[in-house]
Structures are given as structure tokens and as C-alpha cells.
Design a protein around this motif. Sequence first.
Motif, short mmCIF file in Angstrom:
data_model
loop_
_atom_site.label_atom_id
_atom_site.label_comp_id
_atom_site.label_asym_id
_atom_site.label_seq_id
_atom_site.Cartn_x
_atom_site.Cartn_y
_atom_site.Cartn_z
N ASP A 12 -15.63 25.17 -6.91
CA ASP A 12 -15.22 26.47 -6.36
C ASP A 12 -14.39 27.06 -7.71
N VAL A 13 -15.28 28.46 -8.15
CA VAL A 13 -14.86 29.09 -9.38
C VAL A 13 -13.39 29.75 -9.36
N ARG A 14 -12.71 29.50 -8.10
CA ARG A 14 -11.57 29.97 -7.94
C ARG A 14 -10.60 28.89 -8.67
N ASP A 15 -10.99 27.69 -8.53
CA ASP A 15 -10.37 26.41 -9.11
C ASP A 15 -10.51 26.50 -10.67
N ARG A 16 -9.77 27.05 -11.40
CA ARG A 16 -10.04 27.20 -12.91
C ARG A 16 -9.92 25.70 -13.50
N ALA A 17 -9.20 25.01 -13.12
CA ALA A 17 -9.01 23.38 -13.94
C ALA A 17 -10.53 22.71 -13.53
N ALA A 18 -11.06 22.66 -12.29
CA ALA A 18 -12.03 22.08 -11.84
C ALA A 18 -13.05 22.31 -12.48
N LEU A 19 -13.32 24.11 -12.66
CA LEU A 19 -14.42 24.66 -13.31
C LEU A 19 -14.51 24.12 -14.46
N GLY A 20 -13.26 24.27 -15.38
CA GLY A 20 -13.18 23.95 -16.72
C GLY A 20 -13.85 22.51 -17.02
N ALA A 21 -13.35 21.52 -16.09
CA ALA A 21 -13.77 20.27 -16.29
C ALA A 21 -15.18 20.03 -16.10
N ALA A 22 -15.87 20.88 -15.11
CA ALA A 22 -17.47 20.92 -14.91
C ALA A 22 -17.98 21.32 -16.17
N ALA A 70 -10.65 37.25 -5.49
CA ALA A 70 -10.90 36.09 -5.98
C ALA A 70 -12.05 35.43 -6.73
N ILE A 71 -12.94 35.84 -5.86
CA ILE A 71 -14.25 35.04 -6.25
C ILE A 71 -14.86 35.99 -7.22
N ASN A 72 -15.18 37.43 -6.90
CA ASN A 72 -16.15 38.34 -7.80
C ASN A 72 -15.38 38.62 -8.87
N LEU A 73 -14.20 38.62 -9.07
CA LEU A 73 -13.52 39.08 -10.38
C LEU A 73 -12.50 37.81 -11.08
N THR A 74 -11.86 37.32 -10.15
CA THR A 74 -11.10 36.19 -11.00
C THR A 74 -11.80 35.04 -11.19
N GLY A 75 -12.78 34.59 -10.33
CA GLY A 75 -13.65 33.65 -10.50
C GLY A 75 -14.89 33.80 -11.74
N VAL A 76 -15.18 35.10 -11.93
CA VAL A 76 -15.71 35.39 -13.08
C VAL A 76 -15.14 35.19 -14.36
N TRP A 77 -13.79 35.56 -14.54
CA TRP A 77 -12.76 35.32 -15.62
C TRP A 77 -12.76 34.06 -15.79
N SER A 97 -14.91 31.54 -15.23
CA SER A 97 -16.01 31.14 -15.67
C SER A 97 -16.11 31.38 -17.27
N VAL A 98 -15.77 32.62 -17.62
CA VAL A 98 -15.83 32.90 -19.00
C VAL A 98 -14.96 32.23 -19.76
N MET A 99 -13.76 32.11 -19.42
CA MET A 99 -12.75 31.41 -20.02
C MET A 99 -12.97 29.75 -20.26
N ALA A 100 -13.79 29.08 -19.17
CA ALA A 100 -13.79 27.75 -19.46
C ALA A 100 -15.37 27.78 -20.27
N SER A 101 -16.07 28.69 -20.56
CA SER A 101 -17.27 28.40 -21.14
C SER A 101 -17.48 29.15 -22.63
N ALA A 102 -16.71 30.02 -22.76
CA ALA A 102 -16.80 30.91 -23.81
C ALA A 102 -16.43 30.09 -25.16
N PRO A 103 -15.36 29.22 -25.17
CA PRO A 103 -15.10 28.35 -26.33
C PRO A 103 -16.11 27.55 -26.62
N HIS A 104 -16.76 27.02 -25.70
CA HIS A 104 -18.21 26.18 -26.00
C HIS A 104 -19.05 26.88 -26.81
N VAL A 105 -19.26 28.36 -26.34
CA VAL A 105 -20.35 29.38 -27.06
C VAL A 105 -19.95 29.27 -28.46
N VAL A 106 -18.87 29.72 -28.61
CA VAL A 106 -18.27 29.91 -29.97
C VAL A 106 -18.48 28.66 -30.70
N ALA A 107 -18.02 27.50 -30.17
CA ALA A 107 -18.13 26.38 -31.01
C ALA A 107 -19.62 25.99 -31.23
#
Length: 276
Positions: free
Chosen positions: A76-86, A125-132, A134-144
Motif C-alpha cells: 500500500d503506497v500509503r505505508d511509506r515504511a513498507a513501500l521503502g522496504a519493497a 492519501a493515495i493520489n498525492l501522499t502516496g506519490v510523495w 513513492s518518490v521519496m522511497a525511490s529517488a535516492p536510488h536513482v541518484v545513487a
Amino acid sequence: MAGRMAGKVAFVTGAARGQGRAHCVRLAEEGADVIAVDICEPIRGVPYPGATKEDLAETARLVEAQGRRIHAAQVDVRDRAALGAAVDAGVAQLGRLDGVVVNHGITIMKPWDQVTPEIFDDTIAINLTGVWNSVMASAPHVVASGGGSIVLTSSVAGIKALPFLVPYVASKFALTGMAKAFAAELGKDDVRVNSIHPTSVDTAMSMHSSATQEARDAMDAALAGNPHLGGMYGNALGLEVTTVDDIANTVLFLLSDESRVVTSVAMPVDAGCSAY
């Protein structure tokens, strides 16, 4: 030109079906390995069936049929911790992350005075916070990985207002600005960020969908009380609905090196709906 994503890894949300599945398969066709997530369960108040675990498994099968690897997870993209772990697990398995397609979203069509606090809160929560998230979970990897491309799926409703969709329009206009703000800050790391803005696409959430009656019924009920607004959904090209492949081809362009100087763009993929 084949192999436009060769050697790259892409992360796609809302990947179990519809546009998300099409993005996964199109990117795999061009050589990408994929990290795919989806909630795979119904969401309260949404008038169309939710994706399932079986849908996500089918997306994985289709990617693997292209000879590519996939890390798929029910999240669930609303769960930032689980999303980051995935995302972290996917990068650990596949080795890097070059592209991100934040594709998930819900729509609940109601006249303004029938929108409940729950509908508004869930949509944001889904369409906006969930997008944020998703970017916060993935952008550091793209930078790396040395840079890459992030695509946020907004909507034509993120360019012009559409009736009977107040929470949805609010979320999608916010994504338009979010993409530009991320583009400004991530540019120094060679990360491009753009938003795409589809009109109606033939998926389960569309009022023109061939898959479900519920969305069409919701539109008919809303128009019954305010019929002259129906024309706001028209497309200049005369198409009633676009295909998932139409959107996937745009995503491929924005994730590939062909768009290496394209950033901070709100790109309509809307058959001219935003023209009037």
C-alpha cells in the motif's frame, strides 16, 4: 529502435493491471528489469473492482516472458515504511534503479455535495501522499545510480478542472506542481522529473471502460443533475478513450535516453481534451 531500456531497472507503482501493467511490459520489451508494486485489494468507496494478487502475478509473468527479471510486492503506497522496504529489496535484487513510474491512483466520481470526508481523505492519501512516498522511497536510488528519470502520472484533470471529481482534481493538480518542484531540486543529480496527463484510458477506473459498469453509472448519475458539463470530457481528436499502450509509449520515451534533456514538463497524452 529496440533496447531503449537495456541495462536499466524501472520501478512501477499500480503495476498489477491497466496502465501499470502496460508500463512494466513495454519497458521490459525494451530491456528493463522491473520493480513492481500494487495494493492488490479493494479500497473503500471505489466504484470498480480492486486489483488482485493474481493480477500482479500475471504482470510478473508477462515481464518474465520478455526475458527480464522482476521483483513484485504487494504494498500500500500509503505505508511509506513498507513501500521503502519493497523498493530497497528490489534494488538489492536487481542492482540499481534508473527509472520510476508513479502510476497508481483512484477516482471516485461524485457531485461536490456528495463528497464525504472519507472520499476526500482517501483520494489525497493515495493520489498525492502516496506519490510523495513513492518518490521519496525511490529517488535516492536513482541518484545513487548516477541519474535517471521519474514520471508522475497526473491526468488531464491536472491541467484543467473536470466536474464531479473535486478530490481527484485537487490531487492531480498537486502532482503537476510536485513534478516541477522535484525536477528543480533533482536536476543537479541528473534526475529528470516529468508528469504525464492522460485523458480517459480503457482501464477499470475509466467511465469509458470496457471492463466495468460502475464508473459509467457514476458518471450518468452525476450528469443527471448537471448535464451541460458533460462536454468538458470531450477530446479534440474525437476519440472517446485511449489505450494503455498509448500511455506506455509516452512513459517509455520519458524514461529512455531519447528524452535526456526533457524535464519539468507537464505532458498531455489526452487526445486534445485539454485543448478546450
